[in-house]
Design an enzyme around this catalytic site. Structure first.
Site, mmCIF file in Angstrom:
data_model
loop_
_atom_site.group_PDB
_atom_site.id
_atom_site.type_symbol
_atom_site.label_atom_id
_atom_site.label_comp_id
_atom_site.label_asym_id
_atom_site.label_seq_id
_atom_site.Cartn_x
_atom_site.Cartn_y
_atom_site.Cartn_z
ATOM 1 N N HIS A 35 42.941 20.052 5.360
ATOM 2 C CA HIS A 35 44.515 20.197 5.311
ATOM 3 C C HIS A 35 44.531 21.720 6.208
ATOM 4 O O HIS A 35 45.711 22.037 6.957
ATOM 5 C CB HIS A 35 44.969 20.505 4.223
ATOM 6 C CG HIS A 35 46.515 20.800 4.141
ATOM 7 N ND1 HIS A 35 47.812 19.803 4.425
ATOM 8 C CD2 HIS A 35 47.070 22.039 3.960
ATOM 9 C CE1 HIS A 35 48.477 20.638 4.464
ATOM 10 N NE2 HIS A 35 48.410 21.826 4.024
ATOM 11 N N ARG A 64 47.985 4.408 14.951
ATOM 12 C CA ARG A 64 47.278 3.877 13.498
ATOM 13 C C ARG A 64 48.466 3.517 12.810
ATOM 14 O O ARG A 64 49.056 4.117 11.839
ATOM 15 C CB ARG A 64 46.628 5.125 12.919
ATOM 16 C CG ARG A 64 45.333 5.918 13.892
ATOM 17 C CD ARG A 64 44.821 6.929 12.945
ATOM 18 N NE ARG A 64 43.706 7.312 13.872
ATOM 19 C CZ ARG A 64 44.012 8.548 14.534
ATOM 20 N NH1 ARG A 64 45.210 9.397 14.509
ATOM 21 N NH2 ARG A 64 42.872 9.171 15.080
ATOM 22 N N ARG A 75 47.476 -0.319 17.360
ATOM 23 C CA ARG A 75 46.285 -0.807 16.560
ATOM 24 C C ARG A 75 46.934 -1.679 15.590
ATOM 25 O O ARG A 75 47.537 -1.221 14.756
ATOM 26 C CB ARG A 75 45.344 0.066 16.219
ATOM 27 C CG ARG A 75 43.989 -0.451 15.585
ATOM 28 C CD ARG A 75 43.028 0.477 15.203
ATOM 29 N NE ARG A 75 43.571 1.586 14.108
ATOM 30 C CZ ARG A 75 42.784 2.600 13.946
ATOM 31 N NH1 ARG A 75 41.568 2.752 14.398
ATOM 32 N NH2 ARG A 75 43.120 3.273 12.758
ATOM 33 N N GLU A 135 34.095 -0.507 18.812
ATOM 34 C CA GLU A 135 33.618 0.258 17.957
ATOM 35 C C GLU A 135 32.579 -0.222 17.201
ATOM 36 O O GLU A 135 32.028 0.406 16.310
ATOM 37 C CB GLU A 135 34.944 0.741 17.015
ATOM 38 C CG GLU A 135 35.277 -0.498 16.171
ATOM 39 C CD GLU A 135 36.527 0.384 15.472
ATOM 40 O OE1 GLU A 135 36.534 1.147 14.839
ATOM 41 O OE2 GLU A 135 37.271 -0.854 15.050
ATOM 42 N N ASN A 145 34.372 7.260 17.007
ATOM 43 C CA ASN A 145 34.123 7.572 15.570
ATOM 44 C C ASN A 145 32.965 6.608 14.962
ATOM 45 O O ASN A 145 32.260 6.821 14.332
ATOM 46 C CB ASN A 145 35.264 7.938 14.949
ATOM 47 C CG ASN A 145 36.382 8.953 15.332
ATOM 48 O OD1 ASN A 145 36.174 9.395 16.297
ATOM 49 N ND2 ASN A 145 37.460 9.073 14.751
ATOM 50 N N ARG A 170 28.876 9.560 8.309
ATOM 51 C CA ARG A 170 29.079 10.973 8.767
ATOM 52 C C ARG A 170 29.872 11.832 7.514
ATOM 53 O O ARG A 170 30.101 12.981 7.525
ATOM 54 C CB ARG A 170 29.926 11.097 9.979
ATOM 55 C CG ARG A 170 31.479 10.516 9.845
ATOM 56 C CD ARG A 170 32.168 10.836 11.092
ATOM 57 N NE ARG A 170 33.488 10.472 11.094
ATOM 58 C CZ ARG A 170 34.512 10.851 12.039
ATOM 59 N NH1 ARG A 170 34.158 11.964 12.779
ATOM 60 N NH2 ARG A 170 35.592 10.338 11.783
ATOM 61 N N CYS A 192 39.661 6.057 22.307
ATOM 62 C CA CYS A 192 40.664 6.774 21.468
ATOM 63 C C CYS A 192 39.794 7.614 20.110
ATOM 64 O O CYS A 192 40.539 8.001 19.259
ATOM 65 C CB CYS A 192 41.578 5.822 20.868
ATOM 66 S SG CYS A 192 40.851 4.513 20.200
#
Length: 570
Positions: free
Chosen positions: A186, A293, A329, A428, A451, A462, A499
């Protein structure tokens, strides 16, 4: 000292050391659970009043976007599932309210912190903030505010909660330094929003400084200098001047096209999560939205969004873009991203589980509502549909068939939509990249989601700090899959975008340009830097380097090659 530079810029100023009072919550057996629940209810009421006050302060002093987070805090304090879990622990285990709050919060936090999603990781910080507020109010400890700052300062703290950053006086804060956090914390997000230099992950910084020390923070390099010499101050003042000049140069690119030195045009778009995010994309000269998203429409609520709610959200963005592309998406939740109102299985490997297109093809009722909403919005702009986590051709064909059914329904109801709406997939999963020659014959576009592609290709979670060093977008195996996908898309005449986080990586952009990537979609704050990078490199020169890059053996060699051979620097 070194940390992670998460918001660029240079600040020189006095330290305001925000010291944390460590609160140890002890587990106590109680005689009356009803008395503890009454205490809890009082603490919730007091916390709600405080949150309302913070929301009003943030709205007045920081703006609507920064204040929005406290609407989510209010919802959490009123959430029957969260509060019910606390009360359940008090009643079932005969424990004190403080312990109940801590245990219930920790359950949520541990799940959220391990998710591969910036928004959800941010929610973990919110729950920490809320639980700390509740526990403080239960124990009679005052919640300290940063709204009373009187002098310009650089805030140094172990961590900064959302309520800390919302209450600070932005005219007095020159930057942030924290011991914990990453790019998605944040503090980092707030610093970038406010364009304040910030460095996080600086181990033991709160022990190394004291209030009123002078420090320099470099948000680009992640460098901290404590009590610098006059020569160091002068050098960093020069660097700060150069940075401000560069920022002004970037602003001049807002209304220009993204064209390389040798006249090759690409598209630089933004990633968004809510309709409000589109303003930042447009403000920074985004040429469209490469990733909407939509899961955020389904979160922070107790039931599924209606078709009308979704339609209005998509329509707002489509109209604001005025004909520029909007890639929506479809719902990407499940497994690791739970919705409290959906009964979803507990899984050993949620990243590989019941999620995204897999969930939608199983819960066709949910999928159909969203597809109808997207199709309806397509009548108001240049809307495209993208299916996430597609691993085989049958999934795409099944999803496309459901889409065709929704088109038939809308035709029968005389509801307008774009009959020729483009339909693509996120690449992905390695199987989709390897079979991209097959997919390219049936889809209208690819968008590479780096990602997850990195995570699945390298078998690296990750979120696991012990192995996070293995996670790299510079890995030759990942780069080969990206190049394969672009080439296979182009052979069939379709455009290929990206993206994931890698699309906004200034070091990697030249390589992606050389590979022939058509569209780069990133956070709004990265758009102008990416355009500047593109304008200062030649596509042909980059093309001539690709084979050499892909024959390197390690991610480190790739990074070193880029730094040594691609000499363009800001």
């Amino acid at each position: 000292m070194k940390g992670i530079g998460v918001s660029p810029g240079i600040s020189i100023g006095k330290v305001f050391l925000k010291e944390e009072i460590e609160i140890k919550v002890e587990k106590k057996n109680i005689e009356s659970s009803s008395d503890e629940i009454a205490k809890l209810n009082d603490a919730i009421e007091k916390s709600l009043k405080e949150v309302k006050s913070i929301h009003e302060y943030a709205l007045k002093n920081l703006g609507e976007k920064e204040a929005e987070i406290f609407s989510a805090h209010k919802l959490m304090l009123e959430d029957p599932e969260f509060i019910g879990l606390i009360k359940g622990k008090i009643e079932d285990e005969n424990v004190n309210a403080e312990w109940g709050v801590q245990e219930a919060s920790n359950n949520y936090i541990s799940i959220l912190e391990n998710m591969d999603n910036e928004y959800l990781k941010e929610r973990a910080a919110d729950i920490k903030d809320i639980s700390k507020r509740l526990i403080n109010n239960l124990m009679g400890i005052e919640n300290i505010s940063l709204s009373t700052l009187e002098e310009e300062c650089i805030i140094v703290s172990k961590d900064l909660a959302p309520s800390d950053t919302a209450q600070m006086r932005k005219d007095k804060v020159l930057g942030f330094v924290t011991e914990v956090g990453g790019r998605t914390s944040h503090t980092s997000i707030m610093a970038r929003t406010l364009e304040l230099p910030a460095v996080v992950g600086v181990k033991d910084i709160t022990k190394a400084v004291k209030s009123n020390d002078i420090i320099i923070i470099d948000g680009d390099e992640g460098t901290i200098i404590i009590n610098p010499t006059q020569d160091e101050i002068n050098a960093y003042k020069e660097k700060r001047k150069a940075f401000e000049e560069f920022k002004n140069k970037l602003k001049e690119l807002k209304n220009s096209k993204s064209i390389s030195k040798d006249d090759h045009k690409v598209e630089i778009a933004g990633n968004i999560g809510t309709p409000k995010d589109i303003d930042k994309v447009i403000e920074n000269g985004g040429e469209g939205v490469g990733l909407y998203r939509t899961e955020f429409l389904y979160m922070d609520r107790d039931k599924l969004p209606t078709e009308e709610e979704q339609f209005k959200s998509y329509k707002i963005v489509a109209e604001k873009l005025e004909g520029r592309p909007l890639v929506i998406r479809t719902l990407d939740v499940g497994g690791d991203k739970e919705l409290p109102y959906l009964e979803m299985p507990k899984e050993m490997n949620p990243f590989l589980g019941y999620r995204a297109i897999r969930l939608c093809l199983d819960r066709v009722d949910i999928f159909k509502v969203q597809l109808r909403a997207i199709l309806r919005a397509s009548a108001y702009g240049n809307v495209k549909i993208m299916f996430p986590m597609v691993s085989n051709l049958k999934e795409f064909r099944d999803a496309k068939q459901i889409l065709e059914e929704m088109k038939s329904e809308l035709r029968a109801e005389n509801i307008p939509f774009n009959e020729n709406i483009e339909v693509g997939i996120m690449v992905e999963i390695p199987s989709a990249a390897i079979q991209s020659d097959v997919f390219a014959k049936e889809v209208d576009f690819f968008s590479i989601g780096t990602n997850d592609l990195i995570q699945y290709t390298l078998a690296v979670d990750r979120g696991n700090e012990n192995i996070s060093y293995l996670y790299s977008q510079y890995h030759p195996a990942v780069l080969r899959l990206i190049k394969m996908t672009i080439e296979n898309g182009h052979k069939e005449g379709i455009w290929v975008g990206m993206c994931g986080e890698a699309a906004g990586d200034e070091r990697l952009i030249p390589i992606l340009l050389g590979m022939g990537l058509d569209e780069f979609s990133m956070s709004a704050s990265s758009i102008l830097k990416a355009r500047y990078t593109i304008k200062n490199i030649s596509k042909v020169e980059m093309e001539n380097m690709i084979e050499e890059v892909l024959n390197l053996e390690t991610p480190l060699q790739v990074k070193q090659y880029i730094d040594e051979k691609i000499t363009f620097k800001h």
